[in-house]
Design an enzyme around this catalytic site. Structure first.
Site, PDB file in Angstrom:
ATOM      1  N   ASP A 136       0.853  -1.181   0.000  1.00  0.00           N
ATOM      2  CA  ASP A 136       0.000   0.000   0.000  1.00  0.00           C
ATOM      3  C   ASP A 136       0.894   1.238   0.000  1.00  0.00           C
ATOM      4  O   ASP A 136       1.737   1.401   0.881  1.00  0.00           O
ATOM      5  CB  ASP A 136      -0.891  -0.003   1.244  1.00  0.00           C
ATOM      6  CG  ASP A 136      -2.029   1.005   1.155  1.00  0.00           C
ATOM      7  OD1 ASP A 136      -1.777   2.122   0.652  1.00  0.00           O
ATOM      8  OD2 ASP A 136      -3.141   0.686   1.586  1.00  0.00           O
ATOM      9  N   LYS A 140      -0.340  10.044   0.716  1.00  0.00           N
ATOM     10  CA  LYS A 140      -0.373  11.333   1.396  1.00  0.00           C
ATOM     11  C   LYS A 140       0.818  11.460   2.347  1.00  0.00           C
ATOM     12  O   LYS A 140       1.176  10.515   3.045  1.00  0.00           O
ATOM     13  CB  LYS A 140      -1.684  11.490   2.169  1.00  0.00           C
ATOM     14  CG  LYS A 140      -2.915  11.546   1.284  1.00  0.00           C
ATOM     15  CD  LYS A 140      -4.178  11.731   2.093  1.00  0.00           C
ATOM     16  CE  LYS A 140      -5.407  11.792   1.186  1.00  0.00           C
ATOM     17  NZ  LYS A 140      -6.660  11.949   1.962  1.00  0.00           N
ATOM     18  N   THR A 211       1.781 -10.877 -10.379  1.00  0.00           N
ATOM     19  CA  THR A 211       0.691 -11.040  -9.431  1.00  0.00           C
ATOM     20  C   THR A 211      -0.560 -10.359  -9.975  1.00  0.00           C
ATOM     21  O   THR A 211      -0.507  -9.591 -10.933  1.00  0.00           O
ATOM     22  CB  THR A 211       1.037 -10.419  -8.067  1.00  0.00           C
ATOM     23  OG1 THR A 211       1.133  -8.996  -8.214  1.00  0.00           O
ATOM     24  CG2 THR A 211       2.369 -10.967  -7.547  1.00  0.00           C
ATOM     25  N   ARG A 212      -1.684 -10.607  -9.346  1.00  0.00           N
ATOM     26  CA  ARG A 212      -2.925  -9.976  -9.798  1.00  0.00           C
ATOM     27  C   ARG A 212      -2.873  -8.465  -9.618  1.00  0.00           C
ATOM     28  O   ARG A 212      -3.473  -7.718 -10.404  1.00  0.00           O
ATOM     29  CB  ARG A 212      -4.120 -10.566  -9.059  1.00  0.00           C
ATOM     30  CG  ARG A 212      -4.094 -10.402  -7.551  1.00  0.00           C
ATOM     31  CD  ARG A 212      -5.372 -10.921  -6.918  1.00  0.00           C
ATOM     32  NE  ARG A 212      -5.309 -10.891  -5.466  1.00  0.00           N
ATOM     33  CZ  ARG A 212      -6.361 -11.080  -4.688  1.00  0.00           C
ATOM     34  NH1 ARG A 212      -7.549 -11.315  -5.216  1.00  0.00           N
ATOM     35  NH2 ARG A 212      -6.235 -11.045  -3.370  1.00  0.00           N
TER      36      ARG A 212
END
Length: 232
Positions: A136, A140, A211-212
């Site tokens: 992830d 920000k 990977t997906r």
């Protein structure tokens, strides 16, 4: 008063992001209930090859394995190695369990939860590979401390890798890319970047399956970058 508090995933002691998505299908729930307890990482104590697999063997550690495609591919490719995967998203864990069952992978152990907590219990120099693929990005600035690619986790990864061990990192997010390279430049005493030309990080290396998440990034038109760092 500062706008952003200092810290990183080794100090904030909190997991961010989704823990659960769509309800699991019956078959997936059965795997979580029956197979996961059989191959789960022990809840406490040292994490060693001997404890997990009953014998010494090279150990691989994947931080946030998503749906488990990469972990399953590598485990099938190197059946005499041991694989530890950590993922807080239960739907990803369920999908990984499908791979483990279907491929008969006896060399995989899974943690549903915090990778840092498990990594801290691995003895120094015990790992041959560590993978951090499409984490992830927390784009920000005020959320930068949540990024796994930060000084604390990088030092922890370095401590757990044996000399010559490899840390692999992949992302399709330009903000995370710049942040990660900045962090790794601060740790050139610990890692050597295995790169001699742009193609080395613009093209997926051999033995590194798609990977997906990577496939989704490409469908969206994103560029994907691949990095390999060797422990000095």
């Amino acid at each position: 008063m500062t706008a952003y508090k200092a810290g990183d995933p080794t100090t904030i002691n909190r997991l961010y992001g989704r823990a659960k998505g769509k309800p699991l299908r019956q078959g997936q729930q059965e795997l979580v209930d029956r197979l996961l307890p059989q191959i789960a990482v022990p809840a406490d104590g040292p994490i060693t090859a001997e404890r997990l697999f009953g014998e010494p063997r090279p150990l691989h550690f994947e931080i946030g394995f998503g749906g488990g495609e990469h972990m399953a591919y590598r485990a099938d490719l190197l059946p005499d190695h041991g694989y530890i995967g950590c993922e807080p998203f239960i739907n990803g864990v369920a999908q990984a369990l499908v791979h483990v069952r279907d491929a008969g992978l006896a060399n995989v152990r899974i943690q549903h939860g915090d990778a840092i907590e498990v990594l801290e219990r691995v003895p120094a120099g015990a790992l041959s590979f560590v993978y951090l693929l499409h984490p992830d990005p927390w784009p920000k600035a005020r959320h930068a401390k949540r990024r796994m690619m930060n000084d604390g986790p990088v030092r922890l990864i370095a401590d757990k890798l044996k000399p010559g061990g490899e840390f692999r990192f992949g992302t399709d997010h330009p903000v995370y890319l710049r942040h990660a390279l900045m962090v790794m430049r601060r740790h050139r005493d610990l890692f050597e970047w295995l790169c001699t030309e742009p193609g080395d990080f613009q093209h997926r290396p051999g033995g590194w399956p798609e990977t997906r998440y990577e496939a989704k990034a490409r469908r969206l038109g994103h560029e994907v970058w691949y990095f390999r760092f060797r422990r000095r």
